[in-house]
Design a protein around this motif. Sequence first.
Motif, short mmCIF file in Angstrom:
data_model
loop_
_atom_site.label_atom_id
_atom_site.label_comp_id
_atom_site.label_asym_id
_atom_site.label_seq_id
_atom_site.Cartn_x
_atom_site.Cartn_y
_atom_site.Cartn_z
N LEU A 537 0.83 -1.21 0.00
CA LEU A 537 0.00 0.00 0.00
C LEU A 537 0.87 1.26 0.00
CD1 LEU A 537 -2.98 0.69 0.02
CD2 LEU A 537 -2.89 0.80 2.51
N GLU A 538 1.93 1.23 0.79
CA GLU A 538 2.83 2.39 0.82
C GLU A 538 3.45 2.61 -0.55
OE1 GLU A 538 5.40 1.33 4.05
OE2 GLU A 538 4.07 2.26 5.54
N LEU A 539 3.85 1.52 -1.20
CA LEU A 539 4.42 1.64 -2.54
C LEU A 539 3.37 2.20 -3.50
CD1 LEU A 539 6.65 1.01 -4.66
CD2 LEU A 539 5.63 -1.25 -4.91
N ASN A 540 2.16 1.71 -3.37
CA ASN A 540 1.09 2.17 -4.26
C ASN A 540 0.87 3.68 -4.13
OD1 ASN A 540 -1.02 1.73 -6.16
ND2 ASN A 540 -2.51 1.87 -4.51
N PHE A 541 0.97 4.20 -2.92
CA PHE A 541 0.83 5.66 -2.75
C PHE A 541 1.97 6.37 -3.46
CE2 PHE A 541 -1.89 4.79 1.10
CZ PHE A 541 -3.02 5.35 0.55
N LYS A 542 3.17 5.82 -3.30
CA LYS A 542 4.35 6.46 -3.89
C LYS A 542 4.28 6.51 -5.41
CE LYS A 542 6.66 7.46 -0.28
NZ LYS A 542 6.99 8.82 0.02
N VAL A 543 3.63 5.52 -6.00
CA VAL A 543 3.61 5.47 -7.47
C VAL A 543 2.30 6.03 -8.04
CG1 VAL A 543 5.22 3.53 -7.62
CG2 VAL A 543 2.78 3.07 -7.50
#
Length: 716
Positions: A537-543
């Motif tokens: 989820l954190e990665l998804n926010f970043k991208v």
Amino acid sequence: MKSLQSEAIEGGELVAMKPLPWYPDNLAWHSNFSRMQIRKNQTLERFHEFLKLENEIGNITRQEAVSMVPPLFLDVHPDHFVLDMCAAPGSKTFQLLEIIHQSSKPGSLPDGMVIANDLDVQRCNLLIHQTKRMCTANLIVTNHEAQHFPGCRLNKNCSRGPQMMNELEPSISQLLFDRVLCDVPCSGDGTLRKAPDIWRKWNTGMGNGIHILQVQIAMRGLSLLKVGGRMVYSTCSMNPVENEAVVAEILRRCGGSVELVDVSGELPQLLRRPGLRKWKVRDRGVWLASYKDVPKFRRSAIVASMFPSGRSYVDTADRIQKCENGGTVHPENESQPAENPRTSTDDLEEEVSDLPLEHCIRMVPHDQNTGAFFIAVLHKLSPLPATQDKSINAQENQSTGNDELLENKHVIENTKLDSVDGTDEMILEAASEADLVDDELDGATLEPKPSEAAQEPADNKTDLAKSVGKRKLQIQGKWRGVDPVVFFKDETIINSIKTFYGIDEAFPFSGHLVTRNNETNHVKRIYYISKSVKDVLELNFKVGQQLKITSIGLKMFERQSSREGTSAPCLFRISSEGLPVILPYVRKQILFAAPLDFKHLLQYKAVKFADFVDAEFGQKAANLMLGCCIIVLRDGNKTVSDPIQVDGSTIAIGCWKGRGSLSVMVTAIDCQELLERLATRMESEDATPTPKNNVEPEQAEDVNGIEKDTTPATDN
Ligand SMILES: C[S@@+](CC[C@H](N)C(=O)[O-])C[C@H]1O[C@@H](n2cnc3c(N)ncnc32)[C@H](O)[C@@H]1O
């Protein structure tokens, strides 16, 4: 089992139920009864009802036997990141989750996770319903075209210096998977035995029409697979164009970076046949042995990759054009395409693939009385060739746009075709029996409504009217129709929950709670996510929120909406799904009921404090704080000094402590199932000598539920 066996013998069958010999640890069983036999015989009908109930609760899954094979060949470990590309209605996802959770102890979560994706949003809802039974915090459900599944690759150029990187960068920089399941849409001819409609609808165009999509989905799967990872490609079709032809094409495209694994030594008891190395393609009543037999005007529909060699035979005018559908072009094998193709196979020169396609697995109905299935196991040895990765990355960029608007008629037609997968019928049946289908389809949060009036005294109308207005404002995420997922960070609410339930500090809260609403005051449900899901989820926010998430994690807390609920000291109750995960950490608002009182609660749904058989228990219940509490079944055979641990057999339910009574917050179907389980336990306890002591144990259980900590109890 004995009575079933006698029914089977009466009916002329020899074995009523038997374990599938190839399924590990006797965990899958096969029953041979026909619908007709079940309808005619009361014992069988009761047995059928029992299976449906247990399926609905989540204790068992009813599934076509061969459809259970692909996840077994995937060799999933509890710490794996798994992508299930075409996952709905979710029977294989459920199996994958079972494997991931296999060795985890109550209260601890595995390191792995599953992303279950499907193009069809309604089928995603079925999947959400199906997997809810698993009570998992390690699942994300997404709604993308699998062939365009986002890669969520973090742009390395956007770093902000080492310090910032450590603080802000997510722990993973790209969404890559250890395992990919590619159970693609197909013509479904392998399910002919139980889906007789297919006899009428089937035509050769179905397989031909879906071949390219199958190749694209498989290629996307391989590009998202880690080097060293395993992908299983499967269909419930026997058509080589949908099977060996797809496998051959992806092997050609991957040029040595992917190998077809010989799994003949795995699941030795499973009867299987080798994959084909030669086949012909049929188009409009005509047999074609090679691409050179394809008339020019059909070459957009019948592509070179459908044939064993995969060779394109192009005429001079075509030579400079790249095969638009992705088939491989080999100029050295050029020749003019035939304009007079044959209607019989007799005089055709057969092509034979030079790839080891015999490593593919074909399961046919007459070998072990199942449906038919095709499986290929692939191993990624090295990164894909640059050309393949480039075209895949181009797709990736495309996928960050509004995928759902790129409507693909071809895909949608084939999605319909695909609904013949054997499990749907049963799941739909189960879902409609539980009256949950409508609920599941309700609203943008894709969340069911509380299904029991007993959950808490209702005064919801005004609340509902208000929330409809708010919902309009709320749907502002990137993806139309889906509320955005946001981390829940309101410390005041989090602390009030922790204090009210006495949640042990060992339970990881920080960063593990998410909601679908940015405004804390309007948050209705708080979901719990595992560390692995949190990382994604954190990665998804970043991208830039590339993932269109329709469901995430485990519903852990729900806001009380009734008048009595809003006056309770804690505004959130623990949900039934979340209870198994948090139970080992709950120290307050928890009581241990003797079997008879527990039974009365399930039977009558609400019991006045004075009416409990164990008066001491009634008193303790009366002394709890107003609001949600947990009642754990105490084993009648245990003495008070026995150590108490929460394990897989612990039975606990959420209740509402009102002013004069305890009310259960459990669905009717769960109550029914628990009553049956309780009856079995009480029977077996009656058969063994019961210790004298049958009153409330002297645990550190606090009478008023606030001051003193308690230890969670179990009944054994
Ligand atoms: C064979 S079924 C999957 C069955 C599922 N794996 C199970 O075991 O329950 C294929 C699924 O693919 C979905 N589908 C069709 N086209 C798709 C696409 N382009 N991308 C993703 N899913 C797709 C269909 O909606 C269908 O649910």
